[in-house]
Design a protein around this motif. Structure first.
Motif, PDB file in Angstrom:
ATOM      1  N   TYR A 186       0.905  -0.869  -0.069  1.00 12.12           N
ATOM      2  CA  TYR A 186       0.222   0.003   0.122  1.00 12.12           C
ATOM      3  C   TYR A 186       0.899   1.355   0.051  1.00 12.12           C
ATOM      4  O   TYR A 186       1.858   1.380   0.653  1.00 12.12           O
ATOM      5  CB  TYR A 186      -0.924   0.137   1.301  1.00 12.12           C
ATOM      6  N   TRP A 187       0.334   2.199  -0.685  1.00 10.30           N
ATOM      7  CA  TRP A 187       0.978   3.704  -0.548  1.00 10.30           C
ATOM      8  C   TRP A 187      -0.112   4.446   0.369  1.00 10.30           C
ATOM      9  O   TRP A 187      -1.257   4.385   0.148  1.00 10.30           O
ATOM     10  CB  TRP A 187       1.271   4.300  -1.830  1.00 10.30           C
ATOM     11  N   TRP A 243       5.575  10.291   2.682  1.00  9.98           N
ATOM     12  CA  TRP A 243       5.037   9.269   1.642  1.00  9.98           C
ATOM     13  C   TRP A 243       5.564   7.952   2.224  1.00  9.98           C
ATOM     14  O   TRP A 243       6.747   7.796   2.325  1.00  9.98           O
ATOM     15  CB  TRP A 243       5.349   9.924   0.486  1.00  9.98           C
ATOM     16  N   GLU A 245       5.310   3.375   2.392  1.00  9.54           N
ATOM     17  CA  GLU A 245       4.922   2.112   1.981  1.00  9.54           C
ATOM     18  C   GLU A 245       4.540   1.311   3.216  1.00  9.54           C
ATOM     19  O   GLU A 245       5.052   1.211   4.014  1.00  9.54           O
ATOM     20  CB  GLU A 245       6.140   1.576   1.254  1.00  9.54           C
ATOM     21  N   ARG A 293      -1.454  -0.464  -3.909  1.00  9.80           N
ATOM     22  CA  ARG A 293      -0.415  -0.204  -5.076  1.00  9.80           C
ATOM     23  C   ARG A 293      -0.032  -1.499  -5.853  1.00  9.80           C
ATOM     24  O   ARG A 293      -0.209  -1.499  -7.030  1.00  9.80           O
ATOM     25  CB  ARG A 293       0.815   0.366  -4.417  1.00  9.80           C
ATOM     26  N   GLU A 326       6.380   9.691  -8.296  1.00  5.57           N
ATOM     27  CA  GLU A 326       5.995   8.279  -8.433  1.00  5.57           C
ATOM     28  C   GLU A 326       7.063   7.066  -8.707  1.00  5.57           C
ATOM     29  O   GLU A 326       6.843   5.983  -8.157  1.00  5.57           O
ATOM     30  CB  GLU A 326       4.781   8.274  -9.399  1.00  5.57           C
ATOM     31  N   GLY A 329       8.668   5.650  -5.882  1.00  8.06           N
ATOM     32  CA  GLY A 329       7.966   4.503  -4.896  1.00  8.06           C
ATOM     33  C   GLY A 329       8.024   3.266  -4.891  1.00  8.06           C
ATOM     34  O   GLY A 329       7.827   2.463  -3.820  1.00  8.06           O
ATOM     35  N   ASP A 330       8.511   2.604  -6.096  1.00  5.99           N
ATOM     36  CA  ASP A 330       8.252   1.175  -6.031  1.00  5.99           C
ATOM     37  C   ASP A 330       9.468   0.383  -5.500  1.00  5.99           C
ATOM     38  O   ASP A 330      10.379   0.295  -6.423  1.00  5.99           O
ATOM     39  CB  ASP A 330       8.010   0.745  -7.522  1.00  5.99           C
TER      40      ASP A 330
END
Length: 465
Positions: A186-187, A243, A245, A293, A326, A329-330
């Motif tokens: 999840y983000w 932000w 995770e 996500r 963005e 973030g992964d």
């Protein structure tokens, strides 16, 4: 006055071949899937009278049918009206079908992966008429069975939702979710900056009393369910927001929202658990910023499903305003470290003691409801009667107990071992305590009556002349 005839199904014998999705299911469940208009009472009567045949043999309601077998169904079958029967679904509008198709990320023979928008419920409920489960009718024409949900997301949470396309695939995916082998990423945007950048929150959760189960809370009294969440800070916007995770290592209701609020960093827009502090000033959207996500889970055919869902509009706009990108973030999915054996043993012992306390609490409640005192078999007196009995009961004297008259007393520690022969001393006996004399003279016992002297045996002798 004659009764109206019951509605019946077909008026001829029907035969069905069991498909792969219905392999090894009970006969009554097979009827519920394939012929939902036939009630359970009718199926039981048909089986009892031998009208249902599986490969030409009689079958009971608990008989398990296998793939390729032929089920013979007799004509007729009453349709059960009312809420217990199969409710007819309203046909979807063109707009609803378009919405369902726009959510599809991937699909194959086993599953459909959707990107649920925020504000759309996963399942229906009181006052909820449009939901993901209702939109699944848009995919019924593509397969024999209706797709079914495997897991859920909150109404205001967006992101990946997996839908199974058959009963077997639903059982397969459900086992992966319950076994914690599926990885969900999840983000979220949170208020403030956590001191620990990469950590695990382990706080038990239970339903908050007085909310009808609609709200959860942290419960460390021993009655809550264990819940674990891992979080990693991806980036920060000054000291106002971050932000992160989130990875739920357990699947409790509202787990991520409760845990983040518990450590003082509620999810942006989550007023239910964060209150007014969950909303940022400025032009940041007041919607909840929690997005499923990514999902990685095994496929029934042996492959691996790894799908990513794009962000909704309000989330992407807030990211841009806070200066987040963005593509940063992964992160790589780290393997979950196994829990040490000692920790598992402690948790098992804790769960056992919790169940034991529940049983003991239930026994005490039963005794209290029955009015039986815990120490005896009679009823416990209450009110004025209890006060009167307490006044009449003999009072116990407090303090140390007095020695019994005549009992020997000894002071000091008991000697250990025997004294040597040269130092042997004569034993000293403590005289017994004498009973105190009474002031009254002791009463004399009456003398026993004397008996007459025994007479000599033999005849009496005469006098000498």
């Amino acid at each position: 006055m004659s009764k109206a005839p019951k509605k019946t199904g077909d008026d001829h014998v029907r035969q069905f071949t069991v498909q792969h999705d219905d392999n090894d299911v009970r006969l009554d469940r097979w009827f519920k899937r394939q012929l939902p208009e036939v009630g359970f009472a009718t199926v039981s009567r048909w089986a009892r009278t031998g009208q249902i045949r599986v490969d030409g043999k009689r079958a009971d309601v608990d008989t398990r049918v296998l793939k390729g077998q032929v089920v013979r169904v007799p004509p007729g079958g009453a349709i059960i009206p009312g809420p217990k029967g199969q409710r007819e679904r309203k046909p979807l509008t063109d707009a609803q079908i378009a919405l369902a198709e726009s959510m599809v990320l991937e699909k194959d023979r086993a599953a459909i992966i959707l990107n649920k928008p925020p504000g759309l419920a996963t399942q229906g409920g009181t006052g909820t008429f449009e939901h993901v489960d209702g939109l699944l009718d848009a995919f019924v024409g593509e397969t024999d069975a209706r797709p079914r949900l495997v897991h859920r997301l909150d109404k205001d949470t967006s992101g990946v939702v997996l839908v199974a396309r058959s009963a077997n695939s639903a059982a397969f995916f459900s086992k992966r979710f319950s076994g914690r082998t599926a990885r969900k990423i999840y983000w979220a945007l949170i208020v403030g900056i956590p001191d620990i950048k990469d950590g695990i929150i382990e706080l038990p959760i239970s339903k908050q009393p007085g909310t009808g189960g609609e709200k959860m809370m942290v419960d460390e009294s021993g009655e809550g369910q264990s819940a674990r969440t891992r979080y990693r800070v991806i980036s920060r916007a000054g000291n106002s927001a971050a932000w992160v995770e989130l990875q739920p290592l357990t699947g409790r209701t509202h787990q991520l929202r409760v845990h983040m609020a518990a450590i003082g960093h509620p999810i942006v827009g989550d007023g239910k658990y964060g209150g007014q502090t969950a909303f940022l000033t400025g032009s940041i959207s007041r919607k909840m910023h929690l997005h499923a996500r990514r999902l990685r889970i095994e496929h029934p055919e042996g492959d691996l499903i790894d799908v990513t869902a794009p962000l909704p509009e309000h989330f992407a706009a807030s990211m841009a305003q806070l200066g987040f990108h963005e593509e940063d973030g992964d992160l790589a999915i780290d393997p979950i470290k196994p829990i040490p054996e000692k920790t598992m043993q402690k948790r098992a012992a804790k769960a056992h003691s919790k169940e034991y306390r529940k049983e003991r609490r239930g026994e005490r409640r039963k005794r209290a409801d029955g009015g039986v005192a815990s120490g005896g078999g009679g009823r416990k007196a209450t009110g004025k009667r209890a006060v009167a009995e307490a006044a009449l009961a003999p009072k116990r004297k407090s303090g140390p107990r007095k020695p019994v008259d005549g009992a020997p007393t000894r002071s000091g520690p008991k000697p250990v071992g025997k004294p040597p022969l040269g130092d042997k001393k004569p034993a000293v006996r403590t005289p017994a305590a004498k009973k105190p004399r009474s002031d009254k003279p002791a009463a004399r016992k009456p003398a026993a009556p004397r008996s007459a002297p025994a007479r000599p045996k033999g005849p009496p002798k005469g006098k000498a002349g």
